[in-house]
Design a protein around this motif. Sequence first.
Motif, PDB file in Angstrom:
ATOM      1  N   ASN A 168      14.479   9.742  15.342  1.00  0.00           N
ATOM      2  CA  ASN A 168      14.894   8.963  14.177  1.00  0.00           C
ATOM      3  C   ASN A 168      13.872   7.889  13.836  1.00  0.00           C
ATOM      4  O   ASN A 168      13.592   7.608  12.669  1.00  0.00           O
ATOM      5  N   GLU A 169      13.323   7.270  14.885  1.00  0.00           N
ATOM      6  CA  GLU A 169      12.288   6.254  14.657  1.00  0.00           C
ATOM      7  C   GLU A 169      11.055   6.877  14.021  1.00  0.00           C
ATOM      8  O   GLU A 169      10.380   6.251  13.185  1.00  0.00           O
ATOM      9  N   TYR A 170      10.753   8.117  14.424  1.00  0.00           N
ATOM     10  CA  TYR A 170       9.631   8.829  13.808  1.00  0.00           C
ATOM     11  C   TYR A 170       9.843   8.975  12.300  1.00  0.00           C
ATOM     12  O   TYR A 170       8.903   8.826  11.512  1.00  0.00           O
ATOM     13  N   ALA A 171      11.087   9.270  11.888  1.00  0.00           N
ATOM     14  CA  ALA A 171      11.381   9.420  10.464  1.00  0.00           C
ATOM     15  C   ALA A 171      11.073   8.129   9.708  1.00  0.00           C
ATOM     16  O   ALA A 171      10.496   8.153   8.618  1.00  0.00           O
ATOM     17  N   VAL A 172      11.450   6.993  10.307  1.00  0.00           N
ATOM     18  CA  VAL A 172      11.180   5.697   9.671  1.00  0.00           C
ATOM     19  C   VAL A 172       9.680   5.444   9.623  1.00  0.00           C
ATOM     20  O   VAL A 172       9.126   5.036   8.589  1.00  0.00           O
ATOM     21  N   PHE A 173       8.994   5.686  10.753  1.00  0.00           N
ATOM     22  CA  PHE A 173       7.546   5.501  10.816  1.00  0.00           C
ATOM     23  C   PHE A 173       6.849   6.363   9.770  1.00  0.00           C
ATOM     24  O   PHE A 173       5.948   5.909   9.061  1.00  0.00           O
ATOM     25  N   ASN A 174       7.286   7.621   9.669  1.00  0.00           N
ATOM     26  CA  ASN A 174       6.665   8.539   8.729  1.00  0.00           C
ATOM     27  C   ASN A 174       6.906   8.114   7.285  1.00  0.00           C
ATOM     28  O   ASN A 174       6.025   8.240   6.428  1.00  0.00           O
ATOM     29  N   ALA A 175       8.114   7.610   7.012  1.00  0.00           N
ATOM     30  CA  ALA A 175       8.416   7.134   5.659  1.00  0.00           C
ATOM     31  C   ALA A 175       7.520   5.952   5.287  1.00  0.00           C
ATOM     32  O   ALA A 175       6.996   5.880   4.163  1.00  0.00           O
ATOM     33  N   VAL A 176       7.318   5.032   6.235  1.00  0.00           N
ATOM     34  CA  VAL A 176       6.430   3.885   6.009  1.00  0.00           C
ATOM     35  C   VAL A 176       5.000   4.365   5.802  1.00  0.00           C
ATOM     36  O   VAL A 176       4.283   3.890   4.913  1.00  0.00           O
ATOM     37  N   GLN A 177       4.590   5.309   6.636  1.00  0.00           N
ATOM     38  CA  GLN A 177       3.245   5.874   6.543  1.00  0.00           C
ATOM     39  C   GLN A 177       3.030   6.529   5.173  1.00  0.00           C
ATOM     40  O   GLN A 177       1.990   6.338   4.525  1.00  0.00           O
ATOM     41  N   THR A 178       4.016   7.279   4.728  1.00  0.00           N
ATOM     42  CA  THR A 178       3.928   7.946   3.429  1.00  0.00           C
ATOM     43  C   THR A 178       3.871   6.915   2.297  1.00  0.00           C
ATOM     44  O   THR A 178       3.100   7.066   1.333  1.00  0.00           O
ATOM     45  N   TYR A 179       4.675   5.861   2.401  1.00  0.00           N
ATOM     46  CA  TYR A 179       4.663   4.800   1.390  1.00  0.00           C
ATOM     47  C   TYR A 179       3.291   4.119   1.348  1.00  0.00           C
ATOM     48  O   TYR A 179       2.749   3.866   0.254  1.00  0.00           O
ATOM     49  N   ASN A 180       2.728   3.835   2.512  1.00  0.00           N
ATOM     50  CA  ASN A 180       1.422   3.183   2.568  1.00  0.00           C
ATOM     51  C   ASN A 180       0.345   4.057   1.938  1.00  0.00           C
ATOM     52  O   ASN A 180      -0.569   3.557   1.270  1.00  0.00           O
ATOM     53  N   GLN A 181       0.450   5.382   2.159  1.00  0.00           N
ATOM     54  CA  GLN A 181      -0.509   6.283   1.540  1.00  0.00           C
ATOM     55  C   GLN A 181      -0.392   6.226   0.018  1.00  0.00           C
ATOM     56  O   GLN A 181      -1.391   6.224  -0.700  1.00  0.00           O
ATOM     57  N   THR A 182       0.826   6.161  -0.458  1.00  0.00           N
ATOM     58  CA  THR A 182       1.052   6.093  -1.905  1.00  0.00           C
ATOM     59  C   THR A 182       0.495   4.797  -2.485  1.00  0.00           C
ATOM     60  O   THR A 182      -0.100   4.781  -3.576  1.00  0.00           O
ATOM     61  N   GLU A 183       0.690   3.716  -1.751  1.00  0.00           N
ATOM     62  CA  GLU A 183       0.237   2.409  -2.232  1.00  0.00           C
ATOM     63  C   GLU A 183      -1.264   2.222  -2.097  1.00  0.00           C
ATOM     64  O   GLU A 183      -1.848   1.358  -2.766  1.00  0.00           O
ATOM     65  N   SER A 184      -1.910   3.021  -1.237  1.00  0.00           N
ATOM     66  CA  SER A 184      -3.331   2.788  -0.959  1.00  0.00           C
ATOM     67  C   SER A 184      -4.198   2.975  -2.207  1.00  0.00           C
ATOM     68  O   SER A 184      -5.247   2.350  -2.331  1.00  0.00           O
ATOM     69  N   ARG A 185      -3.787   3.840  -3.144  1.00  0.00           N
ATOM     70  CA  ARG A 185      -4.587   4.018  -4.353  1.00  0.00           C
ATOM     71  C   ARG A 185      -4.632   2.741  -5.176  1.00  0.00           C
ATOM     72  O   ARG A 185      -5.666   2.391  -5.762  1.00  0.00           O
ATOM     73  N   LYS A 186      -3.505   2.031  -5.208  1.00  0.00           N
ATOM     74  CA  LYS A 186      -3.449   0.790  -5.977  1.00  0.00           C
ATOM     75  C   LYS A 186      -4.356  -0.272  -5.354  1.00  0.00           C
ATOM     76  O   LYS A 186      -4.936  -1.096  -6.070  1.00  0.00           O
ATOM     77  N   ARG A 187      -4.457  -0.249  -4.037  1.00  0.00           N
ATOM     78  CA  ARG A 187      -5.246  -1.272  -3.342  1.00  0.00           C
ATOM     79  C   ARG A 187      -6.728  -0.933  -3.250  1.00  0.00           C
ATOM     80  O   ARG A 187      -7.548  -1.777  -2.905  1.00  0.00           O
ATOM     81  N   ALA A 188      -7.072   0.334  -3.493  1.00  0.00           N
ATOM     82  CA  ALA A 188      -8.442   0.792  -3.284  1.00  0.00           C
ATOM     83  C   ALA A 188      -9.415   0.135  -4.252  1.00  0.00           C
ATOM     84  O   ALA A 188      -9.075  -0.186  -5.391  1.00  0.00           O
ATOM     85  N   LYS A 189     -10.658  -0.029  -3.787  1.00  0.00           N
ATOM     86  CA  LYS A 189     -11.710  -0.620  -4.611  1.00  0.00           C
ATOM     87  C   LYS A 189     -13.047   0.037  -4.273  1.00  0.00           C
ATOM     88  O   LYS A 189     -13.183   0.683  -3.220  1.00  0.00           O
ATOM     89  N   PRO A 190     -14.043  -0.079  -5.142  1.00  0.00           N
ATOM     90  CA  PRO A 190     -15.334   0.586  -4.912  1.00  0.00           C
ATOM     91  C   PRO A 190     -15.967   0.258  -3.569  1.00  0.00           C
ATOM     92  O   PRO A 190     -16.644   1.102  -2.981  1.00  0.00           O
ATOM     93  N   ALA A 191     -15.753  -0.955  -3.080  1.00  0.00           N
ATOM     94  CA  ALA A 191     -16.345  -1.345  -1.798  1.00  0.00           C
ATOM     95  C   ALA A 191     -15.842  -0.472  -0.652  1.00  0.00           C
ATOM     96  O   ALA A 191     -16.560  -0.246   0.329  1.00  0.00           O
ATOM     97  N   ASP A 192     -14.615   0.040  -0.777  1.00  0.00           N
ATOM     98  CA  ASP A 192     -14.070   0.912   0.260  1.00  0.00           C
ATOM     99  C   ASP A 192     -14.881   2.200   0.356  1.00  0.00           C
ATOM    100  O   ASP A 192     -15.162   2.688   1.453  1.00  0.00           O
ATOM    101  N   LEU A 193     -15.243   2.748  -0.789  1.00  0.00           N
ATOM    102  CA  LEU A 193     -16.050   3.967  -0.792  1.00  0.00           C
ATOM    103  C   LEU A 193     -17.467   3.675  -0.302  1.00  0.00           C
ATOM    104  O   LEU A 193     -18.048   4.484   0.438  1.00  0.00           O
ATOM    105  N   ALA A 194     -18.011   2.540  -0.681  1.00  0.00           N
ATOM    106  CA  ALA A 194     -19.379   2.202  -0.265  1.00  0.00           C
ATOM    107  C   ALA A 194     -19.493   2.171   1.254  1.00  0.00           C
ATOM    108  O   ALA A 194     -20.469   2.674   1.828  1.00  0.00           O
TER     109      ALA A 194
END
Length: 721
Positions: free
Chosen positions: A216-242
Motif C-alpha cells: 500500500n505504501e508503494y502505491a502512495v510512493f508511486n502516485a507521488v512519483q507519477t505526480y512529480n514526473q507530471t510537474e517536472s515539465r513545468k519546472r524544467a528550464k534550459p539549464a537542466d538540459l545544458a
Amino acid sequence: MVNLLKKIPSPKNFWRQIKQTMDTSAPLVWFFVLNVILVWFKTFVNYHMNFNLGAEGATQQFLLFLNPLPTAIIFLSIALYFRGALSYWIAILFNFIQSLWLFANILYYREFSDFLSMGILSSGSSTGNNLGKSIAAIIHWSDYMIFIDLIILIGLVVFKQLTIDRKGVQKKFAILTTILGVVLMLVDFGIASTDRTGLLTRSFDNNYIVKYLGLNEYAVFNAVQTYNQTESRKRAKPADLAKIKQFVATQKKPDNIQYYGTQKGKNIFMIHLESFQQFLIDYKVDGREVTPNLNKFYHDQNTLSFDNFYHQVGQGKTSDAEMMQENSLYGLSTGSAMVKYGTNNTFESLPAILNQRGYTTAAFHGDVASFWNRDNTYKSFGYDYFFSKSYYPNANKPSFNVGYGLKDKIFLQDSARYLEQLPQPFYAKLLTVTNHYPYELDKENIDFPATTTGDKTVDGYVQTAHYLDQSFGELTDYLKKAGLYDNSVFVLYGDHYGISENHQPAIAQLLGKDKLTNYDLAQFQKVPFMIHANGLKGGVDHTYGGEIDMLPTLLDVMGVPDDDMTMFGQDMLSPKYEGVVPFRDGDWVTPTYMKYNNQYFNTKTGEQVTLASDAALKKMATETQDYVNKVLEYSDSVITGDLLRFDKSRPDFHTVNKKDFDYKRSVGLAKLKAAQQTNPSSILAKNKNKSTTDLYKTDAPEVNDTSSLDDSNSQTNESTK
C-alpha cells in the motif's frame, strides 16, 4: 490425551465464544481488530507465495512481517469514526479496497515481475484490451481466496450474526488508533532507511519499496512519483538540459573507422522480434532447431551478431524498447513513456533524423494504432507513414489474428503491398506480435513440438518462436525476389524477455540446470541484436551492450554524425566502448562484474562475490552504481521535463512538426499513390507499376481461403491504382 481432546472446543462452541467476547466487549473494536488481522495475514502470506521480494536477514524479514500493518490500521481505523452498521460496512469496504489492490498486483506480478503503477493504470485505454487477454490466461482459481474473508464478514453482518455496536467508540480512541498506524509506518520507514540508505531517492526497483515499506505504501510512493514526473515539465528550464548535454558529451565514443558510413544511403529494415530471447538462437527441441532461419542469419558472414546483449525495459515493456531503439532514451521507472509523454514531447528520433536526410520512414503494426499510444508518439518521432490495423484487409478476421494483432505470416505478407510502394531509400520498422504471451497458436499453424517442462505458459513459447522464424524466412525470400534485399540494412532485436522469472522451475529445465541463481536469471535477460548488410564485416561479437546502445551503433554504420545528439547509449563498435549495461531497476552488467537482484557476480564465471572482501571491487561497484543512477536519472529528466524542446545546438536537425503527419488510411494511401509520381524510386515504380506481391509466398493456412484472398487482392489493387 482424551481429557485434553475434550477441552478443545468444537467449531460451533469456538465461534460462540468469539461472538460472546465481541458482543460483550466493544463489538466494533473487535470487528476492527479482526479486519486488521485478516488484511495483514493475506498480505503477508502472498508476499511469500506470489512475489519474489528477496528478503534476506532478520531485519528485512521483520519489515516484511511488519509493513502490512500500518496502512491496514490507518485505513480500517476510519470505520471507528462512525457508529452503527455504517462503521461495519466502512471496515469491510477498506478491507475490500486493500484486497483488490493485492489481487490486481498478484496477477500483474505473475507475468511481468513488477507491481502495478499509476502510469500503467492510466494507460488502460491504450493497453487494456490486450492486457486483459493476458490476465485472463494467468489467473488461478486460488487467487480468489483473497476475497473469502470478505464474503464471510458480509454474511455475518447481513445475517445479523454480529451485534452491531450502536454507540461506537470514543473519538479519542479512534484518533489514537490512527496515530498508532502512523507511528508504526514511521518505525517501519526508520528501520528500512537504516538497512537501505536512500531507499526513496535512489532506488529504481519497485521490489525494494514493497519489501521495505509495503504494497500500500508503494502505491502512495508511486502516485507521488507519477505526480512529480507530471510537474517536472513545468519546472524544467534550459539549464537542466545544458547540464545533461555536458554529461552526455563526456560519454561520447569515437566512431569505428572500419564500419563508419559503410552502409550509407541503404534502405533500413528494423525488425522487432517480439518477446524473443537470446537462448532461442541455436536452441533445439527433440533435435530440431527452433529458429533455423534466424540461426542462419545470425551466423551469416555479413551479420554482426551480439551475444552479450541485454534488454533494459521497465514497466513499458515493448514501448520502452522502442523508446531506446528510436531515441537512446530509457523508459521510465513507472509506466510507459510513450503513453505518458509521446503525444506532446519533443524528440530527436531516428525516423526524423533519417527523414531529414532524404529517407521515407514507415512503421508497420498489425494491431490498433492507439496501442502504446503509437498513433500519437510516431508523429512525435517523425514517421511519414504508420500502417496499423486499418490498413490490413485481413485484420478484422478472427482466424487471422492471435493475441495482440495479425499473425506474423499474414502481417508480413500483407505489408509487402506497402513496402513495394515506399520511395527509396526508406526506413521500415516491422513489429511482429505472434510470439507474445500467452504463446498460443491454433493447431493448423503448429508444426513444431512444445517443450515438456509442465509449465503451460512456457511450453508453447518455442512454438510461437518457430512460427516467427518461419515468418521471417518468408519475408527475406520475398525481399530477395523483389530486389529489396541486397541494397538494405537489416537490424533485428528482441524487445524483452518472453519467459518471466516467475517460471524458474521451467527456466531451469530449458537451460539444463538443477537450480537457478541470480546470475542465471541475469543471463536470461539477453536478447538478440543483429545488423546485416551485403559487404558488412560480420561475426559473433562478444561485446556487452543493451538496447540503449542500438541507435548510436546503427548511426555509426550508416555514417550519420551524432556528436550533438542527447543519447544515453554508446556505439558498441567503438574501440573505446566500455560495455556498462544499466538495467531499468538500477542493477547492471559490465564485462567483469554484474549486480542483479542485489547480489554481485563475476560476469565471466558466475561466481558470487561480496564487496566487503575486496576493496577494489567495492570501489568499482560504487563507481558503476553512481554512473548507472546518474544516466537513469538524467534520461528520466529529459523525458519528464521535455528537455529536448530547449535543444538549439543541432543546425542539421529541425524539430518535428506533428501536424505534418496524418495516419488515417485514406490519407496514407493517397500519399503513397502521389509518391509514385513525385518520387518514382520505389520498387513498384521501377517495376512500371506492376506489383511484386505475387512473389511473396507463405504457407499460412488462412490464406488458402478464397474469400480472404479476394479481399486481399481488392485492397492491393486499391492501394496501387
